[in-house]
Design a protein around this motif. Structure first.
Motif, PDB file in Angstrom:
ATOM      1  N   GLU A   1     -35.615  18.838 -32.634  1.00 29.62           N
ATOM      2  CA  GLU A   1     -34.353  17.800 -32.691  1.00 29.62           C
ATOM      3  C   GLU A   1     -34.203  17.327 -31.322  1.00 29.62           C
ATOM      4  N   PRO A   2     -33.489  16.109 -31.232  1.00 33.59           N
ATOM      5  CA  PRO A   2     -33.089  15.428 -29.947  1.00 33.59           C
ATOM      6  C   PRO A   2     -32.537  16.602 -29.068  1.00 33.59           C
ATOM      7  N   HIS A   3     -32.642  16.378 -27.795  1.00 33.85           N
ATOM      8  CA  HIS A   3     -32.030  17.173 -26.758  1.00 33.85           C
ATOM      9  C   HIS A   3     -30.745  16.928 -26.939  1.00 33.85           C
ATOM     10  N   GLN A   4     -30.027  18.270 -26.964  1.00 31.61           N
ATOM     11  CA  GLN A   4     -28.502  18.372 -27.203  1.00 31.61           C
ATOM     12  C   GLN A   4     -27.896  19.663 -26.240  1.00 31.61           C
ATOM     13  N   PRO A   5     -26.491  19.634 -26.020  1.00 24.92           N
ATOM     14  CA  PRO A   5     -26.173  20.710 -25.172  1.00 24.92           C
ATOM     15  C   PRO A   5     -25.957  22.024 -26.111  1.00 24.92           C
ATOM     16  N   HIS A   6     -25.951  23.135 -25.279  1.00 24.89           N
ATOM     17  CA  HIS A   6     -25.715  24.533 -25.780  1.00 24.89           C
ATOM     18  C   HIS A   6     -24.392  24.769 -25.845  1.00 24.89           C
ATOM     19  N   PHE A   7     -23.734  25.250 -26.923  1.00 24.73           N
ATOM     20  CA  PHE A   7     -22.285  25.506 -26.880  1.00 24.73           C
ATOM     21  C   PHE A   7     -21.859  26.925 -27.618  1.00 24.73           C
ATOM     22  N   GLN A   8     -20.982  27.609 -26.917  1.00 29.51           N
ATOM     23  CA  GLN A   8     -20.544  28.883 -27.249  1.00 29.51           C
ATOM     24  C   GLN A   8     -19.042  28.851 -27.122  1.00 29.51           C
ATOM     25  N   SER A   9     -18.250  29.319 -28.259  1.00 24.66           N
ATOM     26  CA  SER A   9     -16.930  29.573 -28.031  1.00 24.66           C
ATOM     27  C   SER A   9     -16.593  30.611 -27.156  1.00 24.66           C
ATOM     28  N   LEU A  10     -15.528  30.754 -26.597  1.00 28.36           N
ATOM     29  CA  LEU A  10     -14.831  31.900 -25.728  1.00 28.36           C
ATOM     30  C   LEU A  10     -15.047  32.961 -26.450  1.00 28.36           C
ATOM     31  N   GLN A  11     -14.977  33.053 -27.660  1.00 26.02           N
ATOM     32  CA  GLN A  11     -14.934  34.386 -28.455  1.00 26.02           C
ATOM     33  C   GLN A  11     -16.396  34.922 -28.215  1.00 26.02           C
ATOM     34  N   TYR A  12     -17.472  34.311 -28.054  1.00 24.82           N
ATOM     35  CA  TYR A  12     -18.753  34.878 -27.748  1.00 24.82           C
ATOM     36  C   TYR A  12     -18.953  34.801 -26.227  1.00 24.82           C
ATOM     37  N   ASN A  13     -18.631  33.908 -25.457  1.00 17.26           N
ATOM     38  CA  ASN A  13     -19.045  33.912 -23.898  1.00 17.26           C
ATOM     39  C   ASN A  13     -17.655  33.631 -23.432  1.00 17.26           C
TER      40      ASN A  13
END
Length: 248
Positions: free
Chosen positions: A83-95
Motif C-alpha cells: 500500500e502507499p506509504h502512510q502513518p502509523h496510528f494507535q489510540s491512547l487506549q493502546y499507547n
C-alpha cells in the motif's frame, strides 16, 4: 495459501487457539518460512537494520530506538499487496505514550519490501493468521523494523509503553539479530496482569506469535554485556488487523 495442518505450524495454531500466544523457535520458523517462499536474501534483509532512521517521536525521552515502517493489505484468498506509504496510528487506549497522533516513519526500502525474505514472512503470516480467523475478508497489515540500542548509562527499552496490546488482531515478533545484550525477555500477561509466559528471543528467526485481543505483551529492557561495545536488538514486527468494511 498453504495447508498449515500439514506443516510444523499445526502445534502453533493449537497453542494460539488455546493460549492466545505461542513461542516459535528458529528451528520451527525456518521451514515454515522456507515453504512460504524462501530466505535467499536473508543477509541483505538483516543488514538493512543498519540503515534504520531514528524514532523522532521518542527522541525527547532519551530512548534509543530506530525504525522503518510499511503498510500492506491482503484479501482472504488473495495475495499480499503493498500500500502507499502512510502513518502509523494507535489510540491512547493502546499507547499511552504516543496515542492519538499520526506517526510518520521513514519507509522500509524497496529492496526489503520486494525481497524474498519479507515476502515469505508476509505470506506465512497471511496463511497462519488467516487459518485462525477464516471469516476475515480483508487484512490491513503493517510491518515495522525496530532496532533498540543500549549503552552502559541507558538501558534500551523495546516496549517503552510497558505491557500493552497493539490494537490489532494478530502480531508476529521475529528476531533478526541481537548483539552484546542481556535480557530482552518477552512477557505475556492476562488482562488482569497475571504472567502467562515468558521467553527470550535469542537466535535469528526465533518468533513470538500473539493474539492481541487475548493477551498483553511486553519486553524487558536490554543492557550491554560489554559496556564500550555496540549493543542492540533487531526485530521485525508484523501486525494483521481485519480491515474495516469501507476499506474492502
Amino acid at each position: 495459501m498453504h495447508n498449515l495442518a500439514e506443516l510444523p505450524a499445526s502445534p502453533l495454531l493449537n497453542e494460539m487457539r488455546l493460549d492466545g500466544f505461542a513461542f516459535a523457535p528458529a528451528d520451527t520458523m525456518r521451514p515454515l518460512l522456507a515453504s512460504s517462499g524462501g530466505l535467499s536474501d536473508w543477509s541483505d534483509f538483516a543488514e538493512s537494520w543498519n540503515q534504520l532512521a531514528p524514532d523522532q517521536y521518542l527522541a525527547a525521552k532519551g530512548r534509543a530506538r530506530r525504525r522503518r515502517h510499511a503498510t500492506f493489505s491482503a484479501a482472504a484468498h488473495g495475495v499480499v499487496t503493498t500500500e502507499p506509504h502512510q502513518p502509523h496510528f494507535q489510540s491512547l487506549q493502546y499507547n499511552a505514550l504516543q496515542g492519538d497522533i499520526e506517526r510518520w516513519f521513514e519507509p522500509i526500502t524497496e529492496a526489503v519490501v520486494h525481497g524474498e525474505t519479507l515476502r515469505s514472512i508476509l505470506d506465512f503470516c497471511h496463511a497462519f493468521f488467516g487459518s485462525l480467523a477464516p471469516t476475515v475478508a480483508r487484512w490491513h497489515i503493517e510491518v515495522h523494523q525496530f532496532r533498540i540500542e543500549a549503552t552502559a548509562s541507558a538501558a534500551g527499552e523495546p516496549t517503552p509503553e510497558g505491557s500493552h496490546r497493539d490494537g490489532v488482531d494478530y502480531v508476529l515478533v521475529l528476531l533478526v539479530n541481537r548483539r552484546n545484550i542481556a535480557s530482552g525477555t518477552t512477557t505475556i500477561h492476562a488482562p488482569d496482569g497475571r504472567l502467562l509466559g515468558d521467553f527470550t528471543l535469542t537466535h535469528p528467526l526465533d518468533a513470538a506469535l500473539i493474539h492481541d485481543p487475548s493477551v498483553f505483551h511486553g519486553v524487558t529492557p536490554v543492557l550491554p554485556l560489554v559496556a564500550d561495545e555496540p549493543a542492540f536488538r533487531d526485530v521485525l514486527v508484523v501486525t494483521f488487523r481485519a480491515a474495516p468494511a469501507a476499506d474492502r
